[in-house]
Every structure is written in structure tokens, then in C-alpha cells.
Write an enzyme that holds these catalytic residues in place. Structure first.
Site, PDB file in Angstrom:
ATOM      1  N   GLU A 200       0.826  -1.210   0.000  1.00  0.00           N
ATOM      2  CA  GLU A 200       0.000   0.000   0.000  1.00  0.00           C
ATOM      3  C   GLU A 200       0.864   1.265   0.000  1.00  0.00           C
ATOM      4  O   GLU A 200       0.664   2.187   0.789  1.00  0.00           O
ATOM      5  CB  GLU A 200      -0.960  -0.026   1.193  1.00  0.00           C
ATOM      6  N   GLU A 299      -6.327  -6.783  -2.460  1.00  0.00           N
ATOM      7  CA  GLU A 299      -7.082  -6.831  -1.208  1.00  0.00           C
ATOM      8  C   GLU A 299      -8.462  -6.272  -1.495  1.00  0.00           C
ATOM      9  O   GLU A 299      -8.598  -5.102  -1.834  1.00  0.00           O
ATOM     10  CB  GLU A 299      -6.441  -5.978  -0.102  1.00  0.00           C
TER      11      GLU A 299
END
Length: 1011
Positions: A200, A299
Site C-alpha cells: 500500500e 485486497e
């Protein structure tokens, strides 16, 4: 290492031109093009195009779920989780690695025992599950520090950047973990097919302008390549931002992916779906950002985290329930997602202080598989329908997503259809329908107008209407291939299909009260061979036989040529399983066309793990929580006997070749001890407040400067615990001063993370506590002091509950460096420098003593420093007192007791330690629960919400002696006691799972230097 030959390596180096990146690998120098989209492959096993990933040359839809091995420290239970994921129709699992658990001391990397990843890899291979490795170094993951070890608070530099010493600090961990992962790559016969560098890497703030920094990402990628990683790199941008996508230069990955948590985390309002939260532009963004790679959502929301003071994971499971899956996951399918990973599929437990302060011990996450590993949530069954559909629908993987529309395929603007069109009219297309207002709870009637190989058709053709219920979505198919039979269209959804020795089987299902229709090209007649024909009509139209049917709770089977169509309601479909039937051996193997084709269909109940053929015996490995009828559809012609969990089972075979049997279930006798009746021994675990206490062995807090570059000191010497090597669990401080008689008040600001608390004594006099709340991570407290004698020496004792280190999600914010401990203080009548401080945390700090349970399991309480939380502590001089009696004044007491278990074999029996509270408002106290030395519960009575703490077999000895210990910290004048504390079980599951092996549980022995 099964890499390229030396000749191939040399040829590869010669082929790569332009700006290049060099790697040393097995004595050769590899040069990669700086642009990931122009790189030559380093291996031949995992490739990709714009549609999907190929494994061993076979195009696959990768359906994956997130599992963290460190949140289930019992290696023999990994196979249980993997088999439950495999049974969903999934073929992949993604996993993080928590750096903080493996390098608790700088330069000292250890990954042994419960931290060894090899059993996780072995279990994945045994179950036939591929792996995506995500070792960070930063992982977030709601773990302490986001996976960063606490000593990074002392690193001179900005975390997750090229500034200062951060990258250098990652070298030891990065090289070790990448080498471990490299050995388990598919190139070496292992399950790992993808590798994610960083995590991320998607946003910066606070004056950090060099973002995204390609050189930073390249450094992390180079480390992996240099350690032997040859599988493709994949990313997980926190949103569809295009960061480090192929073609962006240095630091670009091979396959771009992003995350999505569109419904958010408002578990307190589990029925509320806010307007506008359904993504509608994923495909458009993908075409803009990474059109040459498969659309990958690395995700996607599989549940939600819940904070201290929250509402509990049961409500999170409700928020992200089966309806959420139908609407949101099928919406992702409408964008053509072909790498799809759900976070989490199994959450596990934040045992041993490994969690971040934003969450409590449970990491259930409201996921499909619960923390206690049961699969009773409807969302598990719903997910199984979608997973098995994806597995048998290769046409989906190459279909082209189109634009959503409210008018082209239906006549009502209340519904939205997104097409995924085949390359030709006969190639197979998919139409995802949902409510235009995605959160609508209305039931809408509709017709479809769809393009097919027979032309454009308005459906249903035989009359009636289709229905889309509230918070529902469907995938309608056209020209869908079932082993050579063309399903011209079906409004009911496909669960699975198979070609068996005696013909083909297609399973369709619909919701309650729905009307559906399907058509089979080239067919002319049908017959109902099981169940009532009521509500079923058929008619030949053109070259297709059209069949209309009303959904019923009773199964019907229609025969059309050599095709048998099973018509089910959705709840009945939940009971069907499709295990692979390996051609040799017992292991199901990885997903492949051959494995899919050789699968059988089993109607059962709770869980079907696997199937295999041994001679004439068809073996089914399954779990049961009730007496269950079994059916085998498509048993091989060579099979003559049915063996369930090793027991030959009587079967009947009907006219349709379906085997039927039954498995009896009876609730076993389970005898659990009354925890109240145990022989409890206890000891004061806060001797530090006694006037006679000697803290000479403690660490002197005498550093005039902090090494924490993100926070300035507000005290004469640093009192940040990580400056002295204490990063986990309870912290204790003692401040020494000589009284002058002017000490009327004491002000202190402490910081310990959400729901933390502190308590303060002056000598043996209790002066007050911060009891904690879910919204405070630090607190300013002012306490009135008793009159102190001038010229006398005093000690201020401060106990702080460290709830874990903050994560570091936003680059530049330096959240992980938020210190723990005392931030500032003021003693009336004294300069701050008049107080000299000492502190302690876990014994040894970064030189932690319990290397088996790891660097985070212990805190700084006296009993923990001594090791009394471990089995068989030395209790010769302890008192006989119980936590049910507790304390009558503020303080901390430690309790230990043992009990034996002898639970029935052959059952998976979830056990929970339950705390009860009958006072209002709730008493202010905190408890740590240790089970055989492992901290498996952190209970804050006045904050909550967790009161029930599951502990898996393997931590608990189901056939032997167990030691439990409690630290009870009373933060109110009246003291505290446990009103209720029980060991309970939920429904035992008759299981085919192999015997669970207990983890290493070192017993107490006197610790040298303990104080």
C-alpha cells in the site's frame, strides 16, 4: 534452485537493452529492463497477459483469501484452514510476514519454531493452494508498528523512504525473508507464484514530496531479486492510483494491483450501506493504468476491523455478510477481475501483543472462516457458490467488460447490467445485474434482452418475470459451454458443472420465490427424472429447448439428452461441494483443467475437505456438526465402495447413478473444569510500590536526547520506552526525588495507544489512574498528592499499559514512531530535572528471554519478568487466593492455576475463555490471560468489547495438563475481582482433521538477572 541454465542466463543478459537493473543470482549477473513491461521473464512457470495469469501454460482465474500464519501459531492447524479455503473453490492464499516477530533485536533474525514459515508452505502445497508472498518490509495488517520492529523508532531517517538509514535497517530482514520465500517458489516445486514488494505504497504527507519514489521501490525489489525471487512482482496500491504500475519507470512492478474496502468499517450500523459506496469505475481505471496486465484486486474487503470500545466482530460479520458478497464481489466480477484476493478469509488472533493499538486480541475480522475456524457463517457458503462458478467458467477470464447500462439489457432504470462479452456471439458472455441504487432493499421484476448465438432474445421466453431481490446481484450467462453442450442462456446462476462417465451434470440455483429460465442449444425434449414437475415447463423454440422453472426447496433434476440439470434453491446449493479427485495419491493437487475435470460433486453438510480413490474405494474426508445425509454425484465407474473418514459406509445407488448414505452425529461428552474451583495461587505483581523495593537493576532513563526523529523531547531526559529497547506490553517507571513539602499536585501525560491505561503511586500511596477509553491514545492527568515529608526520599511509580505501536500507513506521518511511555510531567515545587527516572519493560528488552514465544509475548510486570506466566511456576511462597476474590484496593495481582483436559478424540472442539461483568457502570480493571505461557487475551473490562477469547488446540493441550495465568490490574479505589470467568465450548465438529500437535510450551525456570 530451479532457475535458468547458465546458457539461458547469458542469453537473457544479452537480450535486455536500454537502461537496466542488475542482480547477482547464483553467481550470474542478471540485467533487467527498468520498465517492467519490457522485461524478460526470469522463469517459465508464471506468465500473464491482459486477461489473466497463466501457471504452467494454463490460463487461470486466481481466487484467493488472506491468511496470516503468525495469527495462528499452531502449525498443524494450517492444513485445516487451507482445506476450508480449497473447499470454497479457491486456488490461492495471500500472506503477510511480520518483521517485528522475526527481528526483535537489530541484526538478530530468527524464524524458528512457531515462526517458521516452512510448515505453512508445506500445508499449502498439501492442500493444493498457491501462495502470494507479502513480506513487506512494511505490511500494515493491523499489527504493532505495521510490522515494523520497535527499534525502528530509533532509526535516523524517514520510514518507508530513501531518507536516512531506513532502507539500510531493512537489509537483514529483507535478505533473510526473501531467501526463505525463494526456496518455496514454484520454480523449486513450492507453492509461491507471486511476490509483493512493500505494501500500500500509496500516499504521503507532512512535507514529504518525493512520492512515489521509484528508487525506493527499486531498492526493495532489488533486495528480493538478489535473494533469488524470480516469480512476478505484484503490487497492492491502497486505491486505484496507478502507483508503480508497469511502464512507470524505476520501481515498477510486473503486475499492477490495488485494494478496495468500499463499505468501510462501521460495524456499529451493520444494516447501513451508504449511498455511493459501490465502485463503478474499476475497469476504466485499469485500462488507463495497467491495460497490459490482468485486472488484479489484491485486497478486497472480506470483513472489517473493530476497535477497542467497538461493537464486536459478530456485527462486522453482519455488515460484510452474504448479501455484501453477492453485490460487491459480483460487481468486481463485472470489471473482469481475474486475480481476486479477499482480506481476510481467516483472521485469527492477535496473541502475544502482536496487534496494533487500534484493535483488540481477536482478529476475527468478520471473515468467512471465524477466529475459531468454524464455517457456519452464511457468507462462507455464499462465497463457495461464487468460487466454484469461477472455477468452471474459463470463458469469464477472457470475456471483455463493457460499460454498465440501465437501458440496453433491461427496461427498468431501477436495475443496472454490466456485460462481459465473449470475442464472438458463440464464445460465451456474462451479464452482471444489480440494483441501480446498490443498497436498495426493494424487490424488482424484470426481463432481459440479451445477445446470443441465436440472435437477440428477450427472456423469459415462456412468460413470467425474473426477480431481483433487495441487496442481491446475479450473473446471467449466455452461450455457456458445459462439456460441449451449449447453454444458450440461463437466468439462474451456475454453481458448477461436470462431465462424468455416465453423462454431464449442471447445477443451477436461484433465490427463494424466484422464477427462472434456461435454454439448451440443439436439444428437443426434456424429462423430469427427480422431484415434482410442478412449476416446470419446456418448449422448443428455434434450435433450442427452453425450460422455465420456479425455485423450490425440493430438488428437481431434468434430463436433456446426456445432460442432467439440477435445479436448486440457494440454501440447498450451500450443501454441495466439488472436491478434486486426484488421479493418483490422496493430495488434491493444484488447480488445473485436469483437476477440475476430475472433480466429483458431493452433497453433504458442514464441510467436505477432499476426496480420493484407492482401488475400488472412494474416500471422502469431511466434517459434520449434525447427522447428515450424503450424496455422491459422479462417482467413478471403478469405485464400488464409499469410505467416509476412514470408515466404510453403506450406500444406495438410485436410477440416476447418485450414491446416497448417511453419517450419524452425536454430541460427545465434554468435561471442562470450573475455573472458579481451581486451586489458584497468587502473588503481588506490583512490588515496585513498596518502600523497600530496590530498582537498581532497572534501566536508567538518563539519555538527554531521543533517537526518535519524529518527536521532540518535553522532558530533561527521554522517557520514550523504545529509546531503551522496551516495545511491548506493560511499562513501568519509577521517578526518584527528595521532597521539599511543596508537592501539592503531580501532572503527567502518558501515551500507550487506544484503550491504554495508567496508574500512579507515590511510594505506597495510590494517587490515581487513567482507566482508558477507546478514543484516547494519550492522556493528561493531574493528581492531588498527600503531604510529603520535607527532606525524605520518595519514588513515583507509573504503570502504563502499552497497547502496541501505531501503524505507518501514510508516508511522512511517521505514525510508527509515536512513542510509548511518559511524554511530559510536572511535580509541583520541583523542576522536572529534580526527578531521576528508571524504567523497565519485558526482561531484557530487545534481548528477550523467551525465544520460543517471541519478542512481543511478554510485558514488564514483575511476574512476567520472572517468567511466572509459564507452566509450572515456582509458587512456594505464593498465597492461596483466587481472581474471583481479587483485590480490595488498587494494584496488580498475578494468579496461576492448572487443570487437565481429556477431550474426545476425532472432534474439533472450539474452546473459549469467557469473562463476565455484572456491574453497571463496569468496574475499571484490566486482565491479561496466559495459556501455557502464551498471552492469548487482553481484556479491558471498562472498555471492551471483547469478553470471549478463543484459544486453539495446540496452545491448549486437549489431552493433558494446562497452565493458565491472569494478571488482574485494579484501577479503582475498591479494587477488582472477576465476577465470572469460564472455559466453554461451542458445537463439537466430528472431523477428519489429523491430530493436532501442541506447540512448544517451555516451562518456568528461574531467570538469571530477573528483577
Amino acid at each position: 534452485m530451479k532457475l535458468l541454465s547458465s546458457l539461458a542466463l547469458a542469453a537473457l543478459a544479452a537480450q535486455v537493452s536500454g537502461a537496466a537493473i542488475s542482480h547477482k543470482l547464483d553467481g550470474f549477473t542478471l540485467r533487467e529492463h527498468a520498465d517492467a513491461s519490457k522485461r524478460e521473464l526470469l522463469q517459465k512457470y508464471v506468465t500473464w497477459d491482459k486477461h489473466s495469469i497463466f501457471i504452467n501454460g494454463e490460463r487461470l482465474m486466481m481466487f484467493s483469501g488472506e491468511v496470516h500464519p503468525y495469527r495462528l501459531p499452531v502449525a498443524s492447524l494450517y492444513i485445516d484452514v487451507f482445506e476450508k479455503i480449497k473447499a470454497l473453490g479457491f486456488n490461492c492464499v495471500s500472506f503477510y510476514v511480520d518483521w517485528a516477530l522475526l527481528e526483535g533485536k537489530p541484526g538478530h533474525y530468527t524464524a524458528e519454531g512457531i515462526f517458521d514459515l516452512q510448515p505453512f508452505f508445506d500445508a499449502a502445497k498439501e492442500a493444493g493452494i498457491y501462495l502470494l508472498a507479502r513480506p513487506g518490509p512494511y505490511i500494515n495488517a493491523e499489527v504493532s508498528g505495521g510490522g515494523f520492529p520497535g527499534w525502528l523508532q530509533r532509526v535516523n531517517g524517514t520510514l518507508r523512504t530513501s531518507i536516512g538509514d531506513y532502507l539500510k535497517s531493512t537489509d537483514n530482514y529483507a535478505s533473510h525473508i526473501a531467501k526463505t520465500i525463494a526456496k518455496a517458489q514454484i520454480t523449486n516445486g513450492g507453492p509461491i507464484i507471486l511476490y509483493q514488494p512493500e505494501n500500500e505504497y500509496s500516499g504521503a504527507c507532512c512535507g514529504y514530496e518525493d512520492f512515489p519514489d521509484g528508487s525506493y521501490m527499486q531498492y526493495i525489489e532489488d533486495h528480493a531479486r538478489d535473494a533469488g525471487i524470480v516469480v512476478p512482482f505484484i503490487s497492492n496500491d491502497a486505491y486505484a492510483g496507478g502507483h508503480n504500475a508497469p511502464g512507470t519507470g524505476k520501481g515498477a512492478v510486473d503486475i499492477y494491483g490495488h485494494d478496495g474496502y468500499p463499505l468501510g468499517f462501521d460495524c456499529a450500523n451493520p444494516s447501513v450501506w451508504p449511498d455511493g459506496n459501490l465502485p463503478t469505475n474499476y475497469h476504466t481505471l485499469h485500462e488507463e493504468q495497467s491495460p497490459t496486465t490482468p485486472f488484479s484486486v489484491v485486497e478486497f474487503q472480506g470483513g472489517a476491523f473493530d476497535p477497542w470500545g467497538g461493537v464486536g466482530f459478530a456485527k462486522c460479520a453482519h455488515l460484510l455478510n452474504h448479501e455484501f458478497e453477492r453485490v460487491f464481489y459480483k460487481n468486481d466480477f463485472s470489471f473482469g477481475v481475474t486475480f481476486f484476493n479477499l482480506y481476510m478469509i481467516f483472521g485469527g488472533t492477535n496473541w502475544g501483543n502482536l496487534g496494533h493499538p487500534g484493535g483488540y486480541t481477536s482478529y476475527d475480522y468478520g471473515s468467512a472462516i471465524s477466529e475459531s475456524r468454524n464455517v457456519t457463517r452464511e457468507k462462507y457458503s455464499e462465497l463457495k457458490l461464487l468460487g466454484n462458478f469461477a472455477k468452471v467458467s474459463p470463458g469469464y477470464v477472457v470475456a471483455n467488460p463493457g460499460n454498465l447500462t440501465t437501458s440496453k439489457y433491461t427496461k427498468t432504470a431501477d436495475l443496472t447490467v454490466t456485460p462481459l462479452l465473449g470475442e464472438s456471439s458463440s464464445a460465451g458472455s456474462f451479464f452482471v445485474i444489480r440494483h441501480s441504487n446498490y443498497n436498495s432493499q426493494a424487490s424488482v421484476k424484470y426481463q432481459l434482452t440479451l445477445p446470443t448465438s441465436a440472435g437477440e432474445l428477450t427472456i423469459p421466453q415462456l412468460g413470467g418475470e425474473l426477480t431481483l431481490s433487495g441487496r442481491d446481484s446475479k450473473i446471467h450467462v449466455t452461450d455457456y459451454d458445459v462439456a460441449g453442450s451449449n447453454i444458450l442462456y440461463s437466468t439462474a446462476e451456475v454453481f458448477t458443472w461436470k462431465k462424468f462417465d455416465n453423462g454431464k451434470v449442471l447445477i443451477l440455483y436461484g433465490g427463494p420465490g424466484e422464477h427462472h429460465e434456461f435454454a439448451v442449444t440443439g436439444a428437443s425434449a426434456s424429462s423430469v427424472i427427480e422431484g415434482s414437475s410442478s412449476g416446470i415447463t419446456s418448449k422448443k423454440i428455434g434450435d433450442a429447448l427452453v425450460v422455465a422453472w420456479d425455485v423450490s426447496s425440493k430438488r428437481r433434476i431434468i434430463k436433456i439428452g446426456d445432460l442432467k440439470v439440477f435445479l436448486l434453491d440457494r440454501n440447498s446449493a450451500y450443501n454441495y461441494w466439488v472436491p478434486h479427485l486426484p488421479t493418483k495419491g490422496k493430495a488434491p493437487g493444484y488447480v488445473s483443467k485436469k483437476a477440475i475435470d476430475s472433480s466429483i460433486i458431493v452433497k453433504a453438510g458442514y464441510l467436505v475437505r477432499s476426496a480420493f480413490l484407492s482401488g475400488k474405494d472412494l474416500h471422502i474426508q469431511a466434517d459434520f456438526n449434525a447427522t447428515t445425509p450424503i450424496e455422491i454425484i459422479g462417482a467413478p465407474s471403478s469405485a464400488k465402495n464409499l469410505v467416509i473418514n476412514g470408515k466404510k459406509t453403506k450406500t444406495n445407488v438410485d436410477d440416476n447413478g447418485i450414491w446416497s448414505a448417511s453419517v450419524s452425529y452425536s454430541t460427545p461428552e465434554i468435561h471442562l473444569p470450573s475455573l472458579k474451583d481451581l486451586k489458584w495461587q497468587s502473588i503481588d505483581t506490583l512490588p515496585e510500590v513498596k518502600n523497600s523495593y530496590d530498582d537498581s537493576a532497572w534501566t536508567s532513563a538518563d539519555q538527554p536526547h531521543t533517537l526518535n526523529t519524529a518527536h521532540e523531547l518535553q522532558t530533561p531526559t527521554t522517557l520514550f520506552s523504545s529509546d531503551y529497547g522496551y516495545h511491548t506490553g506493560t511499562l513501568l517507571y519509577r521517578g526518584h526525588f527528595v521532597a521539599n513539602g511543596k508537592e501539592s499536585i503531580f501532572f503527567i501525560q502518558t501515551q500507550g495507544g487506544s484503550a491504554y491505561g495508567h496508574s500512579v503511586w507515590v511510594n505506597e500511596t495510590y494517587v490515581g489512574s487513567w482507566e482508558g477509553s477507546g478514543s484516547n491514545d494519550n492522556y493528561n492527568a493531574t493528581y492531588t498528592l498527600p503531604s510529603l515529608a520535607t527532606g525524605k526520599k520518595y519514588a513515583i511509580t507509573v504503570v502504563i499499559d502499552n497497547m502496541g505501536l501505531d501503524v505507518n500507513w501514510v508516508i511522512g506521518q511517521e505514525g510508527m514512531k509515536n512513542p510509548r511511555g511518559i511524554i511530559r510531567y510536572n511535580l509541583a515545587g520541583h523542576d522536572a530535572s529534580a526527578i531521576s527516572w528508571k524504567l523497565t519493560g519485558n526482561l531484557g528488552g530487545e534481548d528477550y528471554r523467551d525465544t520460543v514465544r517471541g519478542p512481543l509475548n511478554e510485558g514488564g510486570l514483575y511476574a512476567e519478568r520472572q517468567g511466572f506466566h509459564q507452566p509450572k511456576p515456582s509458587t512456594k511462597n505464593w498465597d492461596s487466593s483466587s481472581p474471583f476474590t481479587g483485590l480490595t484496593k488498587p494494584g496488580i495481582r498475578f494468579y496461576s492455576a492448572s487443570f487437565d483436559l481429556d477431550l474426545p478424540s476425532g472432534y474439533d472442539i472450539p474452546l473459549y475463555f469467557n469473562f463476565g461483568n455484572s456491574t453497571a457502570p463496569p468496574d475499571a480493571y484490566r486482565v491479561q490471560l496466559f495459556v501455557n505461557g502464551y498471552q492469548y487475551g487482553k481484556y479491558v473490562n471498562n472498555v471492551g468489547p471483547q469478553t470471549s477469547f478463543p484459544v486453539p488446540e495446540g496452545i491448549l493441550n486437549y489431552h493433558g495438563t494446562n497452565w493458565i495465568a491472569l494478571s488482574l490490574w485494579a484501577q479503582q479505589e475498591s479494587g477488582a475481582k472477576l465476577n465470572s470467568f469460564e472455559l466453554i465450548n461451542t458445537t463439537p465438529v466430528l472431523t477428519s482433521l489429523d491430530k493436532v500437535k501442541s506447540v512448544d510450551q517451555p516451562k518456568y525456570k528461574s531467570r538469571k538477572g530477573a528483577y
